[in-house]
Design a protein around this motif. Structure first.
Motif, short mmCIF file in Angstrom:
data_model
loop_
_atom_site.label_atom_id
_atom_site.label_comp_id
_atom_site.label_asym_id
_atom_site.label_seq_id
_atom_site.Cartn_x
_atom_site.Cartn_y
_atom_site.Cartn_z
N GLN A 19 -8.43 31.11 4.79
CA GLN A 19 -7.26 30.67 5.83
C GLN A 19 -6.32 30.15 5.16
O GLN A 19 -4.91 30.34 6.28
CB GLN A 19 -8.12 29.42 5.87
CG GLN A 19 -7.76 28.24 6.57
CD GLN A 19 -8.34 27.39 6.73
OE1 GLN A 19 -9.59 27.12 6.93
NE2 GLN A 19 -8.26 26.28 7.81
N ASN A 20 -5.81 30.38 4.06
CA ASN A 20 -4.53 30.68 3.49
C ASN A 20 -4.06 31.77 3.69
O ASN A 20 -2.93 31.27 2.59
CB ASN A 20 -4.33 29.03 2.32
CG ASN A 20 -5.56 30.12 1.44
OD1 ASN A 20 -6.22 30.87 1.08
ND2 ASN A 20 -4.76 29.13 -0.52
N GLN A 22 -2.04 34.72 2.71
CA GLN A 22 -0.21 35.12 3.03
C GLN A 22 0.21 35.84 1.93
O GLN A 22 0.16 36.03 1.04
CB GLN A 22 1.12 33.51 2.68
CG GLN A 22 2.16 33.70 2.34
CD GLN A 22 3.50 32.46 2.43
OE1 GLN A 22 3.69 32.45 1.64
NE2 GLN A 22 3.16 32.04 3.35
N ASP A 71 1.96 35.66 7.45
CA ASP A 71 0.35 35.71 7.62
C ASP A 71 0.18 36.53 8.15
O ASP A 71 0.52 37.36 8.89
CB ASP A 71 0.48 34.01 7.58
CG ASP A 71 1.17 33.29 8.87
OD1 ASP A 71 1.52 34.24 10.49
OD2 ASP A 71 1.26 32.70 8.99
N ASN A 246 -1.00 37.48 -1.65
CA ASN A 246 -1.22 35.75 -1.88
C ASN A 246 -0.24 35.17 -2.69
O ASN A 246 -0.70 35.10 -3.88
CB ASN A 246 -2.59 35.50 -2.00
CG ASN A 246 -4.19 35.11 -0.83
OD1 ASN A 246 -2.57 35.15 0.31
ND2 ASN A 246 -5.38 36.02 -0.73
N LYS A 250 3.68 29.18 -2.44
CA LYS A 250 3.10 29.27 -0.88
C LYS A 250 4.36 29.11 -0.49
O LYS A 250 5.07 28.11 -0.97
CB LYS A 250 2.23 28.47 -0.45
CG LYS A 250 0.43 29.67 -0.75
CD LYS A 250 0.97 30.48 -0.14
CE LYS A 250 -0.69 31.55 0.19
NZ LYS A 250 -1.53 31.92 -1.66
#
Length: 292
Positions: A19-20, A22, A71, A246, A250
């Motif tokens: 979901q997160n 990057q 992303d 990731n 971030k």
């Protein structure tokens, strides 16, 4: 080798599905300036020291490092922040204004929109428009870029009339007659702007890696089944030198908001009108002129 690539693909795909997710990619951009610097060679009013300074300034202007933060749907592409050398802009204000300054490129591949904050001729603009979609041709040709196997794709794209990296010298046809006519008038000056033209379209060559299955790339390039790691765009080559999936820290991916909102077409028109103004100033003795 295939097993390593396959495992790498699965690992990266797992990160991307998070979901997160990057990613951060660093690109080195280099634009050929031989056409421009050749104008100053042989000019009696320009000393070797001045010529060297001009070439150093041009190198600083056309060889830059950019960072793409992305992303699954959006990205920002901006020049890496650095301290400018003292006097770097001396004597180059005209060219710097033509190049439009820095700016952040934001694109959202889900909503098919892009925004760029751009400074030109002392004014700030926010270019907002639909994301251009190129008709990519996948060739199947491969090459290795760093640790990633990449595939070649090509496309033709129209040239933005505000992208001065693609300026080129006009063809030599009729040059002798023009020089003779000028000699008769005893006018030894040439308007710099009149020596250049913009191509209508250029071929783009891109190398993308399916190992990083995101629909992203540098500047406004996108639309391939993997992150674009290299682009040959007219006189400019953009090459990825580092990728971090990731990162621990971030960064928020957000669209720029500063500047007068215009479409790409409207911005190109503004630049074209300013260019014509500079041409007229040159013809009347008040613009940027060089001696032959």
């Amino acid at each position: 080798m295939k097993k390593i690539v396959y495992v790498s693909f699965l690992v990266v795909s797992g990160f991307i599905n998070a979901q997160n997710f990057q990613g951060v990619a660093v690109y080195e951009s280099k634009t050929s300036t031989s056409d421009i610097t050749s104008n100053f060679r042989g000019n009696r009013e320009i000393t070797p020291e001045m010529q060297k300074q001009i070439e150093q300034n041009m190198k600083a202007m056309f060889e830059k490092t950019f960072v793409l933060t992305f992303d699954k749907t959006a990205s920002t592409y901006a020049e890496e922040e650095k301290i400018e050398a003292p006097g770097q802009q001396n004597g180059m204000r005209f060219m710097s204004s033509m190049m439009g300054g820095g700016g952040t490129h934001y694109k959202n591949v889900k909503d098919k929109v892009f925004l760029i904050d751009r400074e030109f001729a002392g004014k700030e603009f926010l270019i907002k428009d639909s994301l251009p979609k190129l008709d990519w041709k996948l060739t199947g040709e491969t090459k290795q870029i760093g640790n990633y196997m990449c595939f070649k794709a090509t496309a033709l794209r129209p040239v933005s009339q505000s992208d001065f990296r693609n300026f080129r010298r006009k063809k030599e046809e009729g040059k002798k007659e023009e020089v003779q006519a000028e000699d008769k008038k005893e006018d030894r000056n040439t308007n710099f702007m009149d020596q250049w033209e913009m191509p209508k379209e250029i071929e783009v060559i891109a190398w993308y890696s399916p190992d990083i299955p995101v629909n992203q790339g540098p500047e406004n390039y996108w639309g391939l089944p993997g992150l674009i790691l290299e682009v040959s765009d007219g006189k400019t080559v953009i090459l990825c030198s580092k990728i971090v999936i990731n990162p621990k820290k971030k960064k928020e991916i957000k669209a720029p908001k500063k500047g007068t909102i215009v479409t790409q077409g409207a911005y190109d028109k503004i630049v074209a009108e300013k260019m014509e103004e500079w041409r007229e100033m040159g013809r009347n003795g008040g613009g940027f002129r060089i001696s032959r």
